[in-house]
Design an enzyme around this catalytic site. Structure first.
Site, mmCIF file in Angstrom:
data_model
loop_
_atom_site.group_PDB
_atom_site.id
_atom_site.type_symbol
_atom_site.label_atom_id
_atom_site.label_comp_id
_atom_site.label_asym_id
_atom_site.label_seq_id
_atom_site.Cartn_x
_atom_site.Cartn_y
_atom_site.Cartn_z
ATOM 1 N N GLU A 183 -32.349 -23.703 -10.522
ATOM 2 C CA GLU A 183 -33.647 -23.645 -9.851
ATOM 3 C C GLU A 183 -34.558 -24.747 -10.384
ATOM 4 O OE1 GLU A 183 -37.356 -20.547 -9.022
ATOM 5 O OE2 GLU A 183 -35.905 -20.113 -10.602
ATOM 6 N N GLY A 209 -34.876 -15.777 -15.780
ATOM 7 C CA GLY A 209 -35.798 -16.326 -16.768
ATOM 8 C C GLY A 209 -35.718 -17.847 -16.833
ATOM 9 N N ASP A 228 -36.557 -13.281 -3.745
ATOM 10 C CA ASP A 228 -36.830 -13.552 -5.160
ATOM 11 C C ASP A 228 -37.733 -12.461 -5.741
ATOM 12 O OD1 ASP A 228 -36.604 -14.773 -7.568
ATOM 13 O OD2 ASP A 228 -37.908 -16.457 -7.124
ATOM 14 N N HIS A 269 -29.347 -16.695 -12.165
ATOM 15 C CA HIS A 269 -30.296 -17.719 -11.743
ATOM 16 C C HIS A 269 -29.866 -19.037 -12.399
ATOM 17 C CE1 HIS A 269 -32.540 -14.321 -10.391
ATOM 18 N NE2 HIS A 269 -33.609 -15.014 -10.086
#
Length: 285
Positions: free
Chosen positions: A120, A90, A201, A117
């Site tokens: 990014e 998220g 992904d 994650h």
């Protein structure tokens, strides 16, 4: 279909070791082992994150540490699917990893592997927090890690795997040598000795597959592109750092390395690769 039984020949995995003597290596089946990683979304209610984590704890299954051969693995373990890890995903900026430390502590105490994650679309501090606060053993994307050499060294020394997704990274960050901006960190990670594997992904949203990811990675790598050796290195690192037991990983690596060896020494494959190389040379590509 991958786990279906054939009426006459039994499991399709059995055919992996019973192919016809004169058949091409390209006609053989290549195995795929499917497991599940649950994902908690940062931007959803905390209670949903806790529920997902609780479900992960309840469904966690014992992988077993008994040593097995590649043959035993294909007969006994290939078709079983189980829960193997938990992921945090998220939007990053409003929801730093430390916000979820308590929830992820529960998973750590249950010895459930964590991936997150991080980095990014946020700074290297988010990557550091994923490592320190969530105890992540894999990092989704991790692009900002390249901005912090000391942290990049720590990730290397602790053998934390970086899950790069070149197609998605290009779509969200426009990583390309033909446009000004950030340099794609794949080359930097590999030269620094970091563990890197390529991933898709979200294949549906990004309209991608693992073959496209390797083409994009080679383009983003710059200069002459990825060598076959670097591509094989990343494939192997992906297997070696999968969320599986040591016994499973050893069996899978034994199987895959033998298949890659068979592939590379097969005359049909060698001829095909030479033909492709010659056509590219004549076309000036």
């Amino acid at each position: 279909l991958w786990c279906s039984k054939r009426p006459a020949a039994g499991s399709m995995w059995e055919s992996l070791f019973s192919y016809k003597q004169n058949s091409s290596v390209l006609e053989r089946y290549f195995p795929a082992k499917v497991n599940l990683i649950f994902t908690g979304k940062r931007h959803k209610a905390t209670r949903e994150m806790v529920m997902e984590a609780a479900a992960g704890v309840m469904l966690s299954s014992d992988p077993g540490d008994k040593a097995i051969t590649a043959n035993d693995f294909t007969r006994q373990n290939m078709e079983s699917c189980r829960f193997v890890g938990f992921d945090l995903a998220g939007p990053e900026e409003p929801f730093p990893p430390e916000m979820f430390r308590n929830s992820f502590d529960q998973l750590s105490h249950m010895h459930i592997p964590i991936t997150a994650h991080a980095g990014e679309n946020a700074s290297a501090q988010f990557v550091e927090s994923a490592v320190l606060d969530l105890r992540a053993r894999r990092l989704g994307h991790g692009l900002a890690l390249a901005d912090d050499p000391k942290l990049m060294g720590r990730v290397r020394e602790e053998r934390i795997c970086i899950e790069l997704c070149p197609v998605s990274n290009y779509q969200t960050n426009e990583f390309t040598e033909k446009k000004p901006g950030r340099e794609y960190p794949l080359r930097k990670f590999l030269e620094n000795g970091n563990i890197v594997c390529l991933n898709t992904d979200n294949p549906i949203v990004s309209y991608t597959n693992i073959v496209k990811e390797f083409f994009q990675a080679s383009y983003a790598y710059g200069k002459e592109g990825l060598s076959l050796w670097n591509a094989l290195r990343m494939i192997r690192m992906g297997f070696a750092h999968a969320f599986k037991s040591l016994a499973e990983r050893r069996a899978i690596l034994e199987l895959v390395e033998q298949m890659i060896f068979d592939l590379l020494i097969d005359r049909d494959v060698e001829t095909l690769l030479r033909r492709i190389a010659q056509s590219q040379a004549s076309a000036g590509t």
